[in-house]
Structure formats: structure tokens, C-alpha cells
Design an enzyme around this catalytic site. Structure first.
Site, mmCIF file in Angstrom:
data_model
loop_
_atom_site.group_PDB
_atom_site.id
_atom_site.type_symbol
_atom_site.label_atom_id
_atom_site.label_comp_id
_atom_site.label_asym_id
_atom_site.label_seq_id
_atom_site.Cartn_x
_atom_site.Cartn_y
_atom_site.Cartn_z
ATOM 1 N N ASN A 209 1.082 -1.309 -0.228
ATOM 2 C CA ASN A 209 0.153 -0.119 0.017
ATOM 3 C C ASN A 209 0.948 1.274 -0.071
ATOM 4 O OD1 ASN A 209 -2.398 -1.527 -0.080
ATOM 5 N ND2 ASN A 209 -2.940 -0.965 1.962
ATOM 6 N N CYS A 261 -7.895 2.432 2.982
ATOM 7 C CA CYS A 261 -6.857 1.683 3.320
ATOM 8 C C CYS A 261 -5.670 2.553 3.150
ATOM 9 C CB CYS A 261 -6.680 0.426 2.369
ATOM 10 S SG CYS A 261 -7.810 -0.730 2.735
ATOM 11 N N LYS A 264 -5.013 5.182 6.007
ATOM 12 C CA LYS A 264 -4.926 4.535 7.514
ATOM 13 C C LYS A 264 -3.430 3.650 7.515
ATOM 14 C CE LYS A 264 -7.361 0.811 7.627
ATOM 15 N NZ LYS A 264 -6.815 -0.565 7.968
ATOM 16 N N ARG A 329 -15.183 6.517 2.598
ATOM 17 C CA ARG A 329 -14.075 6.819 3.586
ATOM 18 C C ARG A 329 -12.798 7.418 2.842
ATOM 19 N NH1 ARG A 329 -13.988 0.696 6.085
ATOM 20 N NH2 ARG A 329 -14.502 0.193 3.999
#
Ligand code: NAD
Length: 437
Positions: A209, A261, A264, A329
Site C-alpha cells: 500500500n 486503506c 490509514k 471513506r
């Protein structure tokens, strides 16, 4: 083999449905009773293309079920996948309390050997905590595994069914062969099942990520430079991407990354590195650039209309953080809307799937519209946030006639500026108009 899944969110529900689809018997458990009763009656709590059909089909043939009784699921399952949320703590670290809660329940309830697999994204070392927690409460053998998930919302089912690779962090040969058996149904090439230790598997998810987020901030920085210097970012992207060391993916300039994702997980990785006195400056820069990028469309609006937007209505197309999902989100649209409201504008918005979620977030602070043209009525500008297919080839005559001022600010570089200008629009995008293909 009986499979249990804890958590029926974007990851858990897709995991459960896909394992059922390849013939496994799956029971999914969630603490959210409303979600469970919706699912039991075949109603999807989230939008993900193809998911409803897959869930209902496998429920009908008796391979997929839902329960809010975790204990029932633990008794039945041979392999338990944990897919609960791991939200962000105030200090940026990942909150693993849901993970430890369910580990305690597993430890108390298991009455025979189990394989417990973490699909949630968890800090390095969490699998060991899961093991300690379960072992402290159970006399039976537990095999703890880390199997991070790489699906993308919007294409979650095909990502799960045809993964590039599957990462298996395991602590025993038994767990390895058990999980390999499960994943063989999805893999043409079993070499793409990468077996490793638990810590490496946990870290692979954060590293992946962080790398993807870095590519996005990188290309957005290069795009800003290209726009000023009249270089064509699309050609630059193709030019660098055709080098196999670089590749084409995740190099589209846009309004910054969103979703549950990237942000975070970046913060959690920054915290993990800082705790070890390692320098996370590359990750901090990526985050900072992304926060700036999220304001870029708002900057275009005030660049055009000035700081005081009182009396101006701004229409938004696209609220979800990407197309084909209802997930808002960390969506860049939220940052734009908040900034517009703060500067006095009224905001109207359309999204093919995220209206319900937008209503939950903004209530009456903005007006939400089911029709993508009606939302433009009396608007001084249209801001295109998300590249849903329905926005790609709109009827520009209707767009223009509905708007008070024909101004389009395009965060996804969907339109051709020459054509739009010839139709009487003012058009702003993230690329230089002189360089469009
Ligand atoms: P989500 O919020 O959509 O779903 C989490 C679910 O877990 C909710 O339904 C919640 O009710 C349930 N839950 C929470 N605590 C529970 C408990 N104690 N017992 C039973 N159920 C409980 O989250 P998500 O997007 O599916 O993400 C889950 C995990 O997977 C996170 O760690 C996330 O970082 C990771 N992940 C997400 C994605 C994605 O695209 N969404 C991709 C890869 C990995």
C-alpha cells in the site's frame, strides 16, 4: 472443509462469497445485527459489482450463511478468517482491539484444532499476539496465519477470484497445506502462492500500500509540473510506464488517493517506523502531497470565482473515492465539499451509488440528487470528482443549458478541452490544454 469468516464488510463478505463460489461451505459472522439480518434476507449492506448475485446464489444452494453468533461459527469452522476492521488510533497506529476481541472469543470457544487466518491489515507482530491470546484460553492446537488481502473495491470479486498472488504467512506445514488447498481453486499458477513467515506477510501488505500511494503522489507531483511547463503528462506517463521496471499502473494523475486503506495504512506504517526510530520521511511526504492534492479542485474553484463563494451553487459529479463502489471513506470529494461549504457555496451532488452514504455524512448540508443532469440546475460550476462511466460521455448540451455558468472543473481528465471550449464551456483539468491528445 468448513470455513468461517468474521466480519462481513468489503473484505469479509467478498472472501466468504468467493470461497462459497468455488464449493466451500462458508458461515460468516458479524457483531452488526442489522447487517446480518440484511444479509440473511439477501440484501447487500454495501455496493460491490456482482456481489449481490454471488451471495444470493450461494445462499440458495446452501453453501453460504450468516450469523451474529460468533460461537456457532467457531464451533463449525475448521478454518477461520478474521476480516474485522482495524481502524486508526489517534496517534496513527492501527487499532487491533477488534482482532484481539475475536481472538479471545475463538480461544474460549474452540473445542478442537483450528486454523486462524488474519485477512485484516494488521501491524507486524499481531499474529503472535493472536496466538498468545488464543493459547492462553484454549488447550487445543491453533495454527495462526497471516493472509493479507489485496482486493480493490469496485473489482473485488475478480481480484479475489484471479489474484496476482496470494501471500501466506504461516507457522506450520499443516496450515500451509490447508491454505494452499483452499487457494488452489483460484490460482492457475500455484507458484503465485507465496509462503513466508508471519511478520513478512504482515509487512507485505503495508509495503504494497505504501508503494502504491507513493506512485500516486509521485505522478501527481510530476503532473503539476507538466501542466505549468506544457508537457503532456499522459505521454510522460506512457513514456515511463512502458519501461518494464516501472509499469503503467497507479500512474494516473488525479485528485489524490482516498478509500479506507491507503491513508490509514500509511499512518500506521509511519507510526511503526517512528516507534523504531527509523526515518519515515518518504511516507510523510507522500501523505502531505496527497492531502494537498485533495484540495486541488477546490483551489480551481476559488481560482475561478474568488474566495467568497456566497450565492454560488457548485455541482459535484461523483462522491465515492473511486468508481464502482459506494465507499466514501477518505474520499477526496469530502474535502472538496467541506471546503466549498466553509467558503459559503451551496453544494449539490450526484453519485450513482454513494447517495445514501453521502446523506449519512452530510445530511441537509448539501443537496443530493438522483439525476446527474438535474443536479446541475442553476450551478455556477460542475466539479467532476469520480470517473464513473456515466460521466464519461454526457450530453453537454443539457449540461450547459441546465447550468447558470458553463464552467467544468475536471479532476479526472475525462474531457477534451478543445471540444468543450468550442461548445462554450470554460474547462479546467489537471493537464495542460495545449498538450491534449
Ligand atoms: P469494514 O468496516 O467494511 O468491515 C468490517 C466488519 O467487521 C464490519 O461489518 C464490522 O461490523 C465487523 N466487526 C468489527 N468488529 C467485529 C467483531 N468484534 N466481531 C465480528 N465482527 C466485527 O472493513 P473492510 O473494508 O472490510 O476492512 C477489513 C480489514 O481488511 C481492514 O483491516 C482493512 O484495512 C483490510 N482491507 C480492506 C480492503 C478494502 O478494500 N476495503 C482491502 C484490503 C484489506
Amino acid at each position: 472443509m468448513n470455513i468461517g469468516v468474521i466480519g462481513t464488510g468489503y473484505v469479509g463478505l467478498v472472501t466468504g462469497a468467493c470461497f462459497a463460489e468455488v464449493g466451500m461451505s462458508v458461515l460468516c459472522a458479524d457483531v452488526d445485527h442489522t447487517k446480518v439480518s440484511q444479509l440473511k434476507s439477501g440484501v447487500m449492506p454495501i455496493y460491490e459489482p456482482g456481489l449481490g448475485e454471488l451471495v444470493r446464489k450461494n445462499m440458495d444452494i446452501g453453501r453460504l450463511g450468516f450469523t451474529s453468533d460468533l460461537r456457532e461459527m467457531i464451533r463449525i469452522a475448521d478454518v477461520i478468517f478474521i476480516a474485522v476492521g482495524t481502524p486508526q488510533n489517534r496517534d496513527g497506529s492501527a487499532d487491533v482491539s477488534n482482532i484481539l476481541d475475536v481472538s479471545r472469543i475463538i480461544g474460549k470457544e474452540m473445542k478442537r484444532e483450528k486454523v486462524v487466518v488474519t485477512k485484516s491489515t494488521v501491524p507486524v507482530g499481531t499474529s503472535e499476539k493472536i496466538r498468545e491470546t488464543i493459547e492462553s484460553l484454549s488447550e487445543f492446537k491453533v495454527h495462526v496465519c497471516s493472509n493479507p488481502e489485496f482486493l480493490r473495491e469496485g473489482s473485488a470479486i475478480s481480484d479475489f477470484m484471479s489474484p496476482d498472488r496470494v501471500i501466506l504467512g504461516v507457522d506450520s506445514k499443516y496450515a500451509e497445506s490447508c491454505l494452499k488447498d483452499l487457494y488452489r481453486s483460484f490460482m492457475k499458477n500455484t507458484e503465485a502462492i507465496l509462503v513466508m513467515d508471519l511478520a513478512s506477510a504482515e509487512m507485505t501488505k503495508y509495503a504494497a500500500n505504501a508503494m502504491l500511494a507513493t506512485r500516486i503522489s509521485f505522478i501527481n507531483s510530476i503532473a503539476a509540473f507538466c501542466k505549468i511547463k506544457n508537457a503532456n503528462i499522459q505521454m510522460v506517463r506512457k513514456g515511463i510506464g512502458s519501461d518494464h521496471r516501472i509499469g503503467q499502473d497507479y500512474l494516473n494523475p488525479g485528485v489524490g488517493y482516498g478509500g479506507s486503506c491507503f491513508s490509514k495504512d500509511m499512518k500506521a506504517l509511519i507510526k511503526m517506523m517512528s516507534d523504531l526510530d527509523l526515518n519515515p520521511s518518504i511516507l510523510l511526504a507522500v501523505q502531505e502531497l496527497n492531502e494537498d492534492q485533495k484540495t486541488i479542485l477546490f483551489q480551481e474553484v476559488i481560482g475561478r470565482f474568488g474566495n467568497d463563494l456566497t450565492g454560488k451553487k457548485i455541482a459535484i459529479w461523483g462522491l465515492s473515492f473511486k468508481p464502482d463502489t459506494d465507499d466514501m471513506r477518505e474520499a477526496p470529494s469530502v474535502a472538496t465539499i467541506e471546503a466549498l461549504l466553509e467558503h459559503g457555496a451551496s453544494v449539490s451532488a450526484h453519485d450513482p451509488r454513494a447517495i445514501k452514504e453521502a446523506n449519512r455524512r452530510f445530511g441537509t448540508r448539501i443537496s443530493l440528487c438522483e439525476d446527474q443532469y438535474e443536479v446541475l440546475n442553476d450551478a455556477s460550476a460542475l466539479v467532476v470528482h469520480t470517473e464513473w462511466d456515466c460521466y464519461r460521455h454526457p450530453d453537454f448540451q443539457t449540461v450547459k443549458s441546465n447550468m447558470r455558468e458553463a464552467v467544468i472543473i475536471d479532476g479526472r481528465n475525462l474531457y477534451n478541452s478543445t471540444r468543450l471550449v468550442s461548445q462554450g464551456f470554460e474547462y479546467y483539468s489537471l493537464v495542460s490544454p495545449q498538450t491534449e491528445e
